[in-house]
Design an enzyme around this catalytic site. Structure first.
Site, short mmCIF file in Angstrom:
data_model
loop_
_atom_site.label_atom_id
_atom_site.label_comp_id
_atom_site.label_asym_id
_atom_site.label_seq_id
_atom_site.Cartn_x
_atom_site.Cartn_y
_atom_site.Cartn_z
N TYR A 80 -4.48 3.29 7.38
CA TYR A 80 -5.74 2.55 7.48
C TYR A 80 -6.68 3.27 8.45
O TYR A 80 -6.80 4.49 8.40
CB TYR A 80 -5.49 1.09 7.88
CG TYR A 80 -4.48 0.41 6.95
CD1 TYR A 80 -4.77 0.22 5.60
CD2 TYR A 80 -3.25 0.00 7.41
CE1 TYR A 80 -3.86 -0.39 4.75
CE2 TYR A 80 -2.33 -0.61 6.56
CZ TYR A 80 -2.64 -0.80 5.23
OH TYR A 80 -1.74 -1.39 4.39
N TYR A 85 -2.23 -1.70 -10.62
CA TYR A 85 -2.26 -1.51 -9.16
C TYR A 85 -1.47 -2.62 -8.46
O TYR A 85 -0.61 -2.36 -7.60
CB TYR A 85 -3.72 -1.49 -8.68
CG TYR A 85 -3.86 -1.63 -7.19
CD1 TYR A 85 -3.54 -0.57 -6.34
CD2 TYR A 85 -4.29 -2.82 -6.62
CE1 TYR A 85 -3.65 -0.71 -4.96
CE2 TYR A 85 -4.40 -2.97 -5.25
CZ TYR A 85 -4.07 -1.91 -4.42
OH TYR A 85 -4.17 -2.05 -3.06
N SER A 107 0.79 -1.22 0.00
CA SER A 107 0.00 0.00 0.00
C SER A 107 0.83 1.28 0.00
O SER A 107 0.29 2.35 -0.28
CB SER A 107 -0.93 0.02 1.22
OG SER A 107 -2.23 -0.24 0.82
N VAL A 131 0.88 -3.59 3.96
CA VAL A 131 0.55 -4.86 4.59
C VAL A 131 1.79 -5.74 4.81
O VAL A 131 1.75 -6.70 5.58
CB VAL A 131 -0.56 -5.55 3.75
CG1 VAL A 131 0.00 -6.17 2.48
CG2 VAL A 131 -1.33 -6.56 4.55
N1 GLU Z 1 -2.05 -5.73 -2.39
C1 GLU Z 1 -2.82 -5.38 -1.25
C2 GLU Z 1 -4.28 -5.18 -1.63
O1 GLU Z 1 -4.65 -4.29 -2.32
C3 GLU Z 1 -2.25 -4.17 -0.59
C4 GLU Z 1 -2.84 -4.01 0.73
C5 GLU Z 1 -2.11 -3.10 1.67
O2 GLU Z 1 -0.87 -3.00 1.71
O3 GLU Z 1 -2.85 -2.47 2.41
O4 GLU Z 1 -5.12 -5.90 -1.21
#
Ligand code: GLU
Length: 316
Positions: A252, A200, A70, A270
């Site tokens: 978050y 993405y 993220s 994450v």
């Molecule tokens: N690849 C993850 C997703 O989009 C990234 C999540 C993250 O780092 O918060 O689900």
């Protein structure tokens, strides 16, 4: 490498903070939605601080690569701002398609998006990042290449993609597909859903070290200019806006807690890394894979709190 006069003091603080924060990792859980993250050694730990004068302070596993996940959302936004600014202007291109308010919902929530007619709350949640990648498809012939080039430039050395993570992420995107399709149904995606998602996921799978991420964050602490090259990455007002979004939306559902405890624009991922920009001082990155319930690195959160207090970094 130049050493600023307060280097020894900062080095000592980093060591002390590492000692204090590292054991706290046992209170968290590593992300397990893909195998490469589930199997990571939970004891990995690193802190890197990249001063604007080029001095680097490091402790722990600072040269181990990790998927930026993220954290890519910050830099995708930066790239989109660069391109949109050079075209029709950021307000016209971006801010009518994505908001600038904290969501108060999980990073991959669909509920708000339905109520708010496909306009994501901000670019730091998945929906917002997908809009940003949609914008990049309008402006870049090779969005993935341009993204990797930006990260390499800011890291000061070439970076690449973790192919294992990329492949694993490819099989997990049902919720991200749902988000993208919902936005497409509100006409807030202009490109094929699969193309946007692929870019993405590619950005999330870029692998960088804690040291490289600290360097890459420096320009946000320096009014938009990368101090290593002297190149302006963003205008000062746009760099401030990225910082504002990181502070209010970058961690978050715990952005309030981070503002309270750390007081710096931060973005977490994450894989357990968190970047932070200390204006006029340094770019920071901490890494410890075990996460708390909100998805932020437990030891990383504590480390940033202690660093901010001891080095008096808070923007407040
Ligand atoms: N690849 C993850 C997703 O989009 C990234 C999540 C993250 O780092 O918060 O689900």
């Amino acid at each position: 490498m130049p050493r600023s006069p307060d280097s020894p003091q900062i080095d000592t603080v980093l060591r002390e903070v590492a000692e204090l924060a590292r054991p706290r990792a046992s209170a968290g859980e590593v992300a397990d939605y893909i195998e490469p993250l589930a199997s990571v050694d939970p004891d990995r730990f690193a802190i890197a601080a990249a001063d604007l004068d080029g001095t680097e302070h490091v402790v722990g596993d600072v040269d181990d690569p990790l998927p930026i996940q993220s954290i890519s959302k910050v830099f995708a936004l930066v790239l989109a701002m660069q391109r949109a600014d050079a075209a029709d202007g950021v307000a016209k291109e971006l801010w009518r398609r994505v908001g600038v308010e904290p969501s108060g919902d999980p990073f991959n929530s669909l509920v708000q998006l339905e109520h708010e007619r496909g306009i994501p709350r901000n670019p730091m949640i998945n929906a917002g990042a997908l809009v940003v990648h949609d914008v990049l498809l309008d402006h870049c012939d090779d969005p993935r290449g341009d993204f990797v080039a930006l990260m390499s430039e800011l890291a000061g050395e070439p970076v690449g993609v973790d192919e294992e993570v990329l492949e694993a992420e490819g099989g997990t995107g049902t919720r991200n597909h749902a988000i993208a399709n919902l936005m497409a149904s509100f006409d807030n995606l202009t490109h094929e859903v699969d193309a946007v998602l692929a870019d993405y996921v590619h950005a999330c799978a870029v692998a960088m070290t804690t040291r490289q991420l600290a360097r890459a964050t420096r320009f946000l602490a320096n009014d938009g200019v990368d101090p290593a090259s002297g190149r302006r990455i963003l205008s000062a007002p746009l760099a401030r806006r990225v910082g504002a979004l990181m502070l209010t939306c970058g961690t978050y559902d715990a952005a309030g807690e981070f503002a309270f405890d750390v007081g710096l624009p931060c973005k977490s991922g994450v894989a357990g890394a968190i970047i932070a920009a200390a204006p006029g001082r340094m770019g920071l990155c901490v890494w410890s894979p075990p996460l708390d319930e909100q998805g932020n690195s437990v030891a990383g959160h504590l480390a940033l709190h202690e660093l901010s207090e001891r080095l008096e970094l808070s923007v407040f």
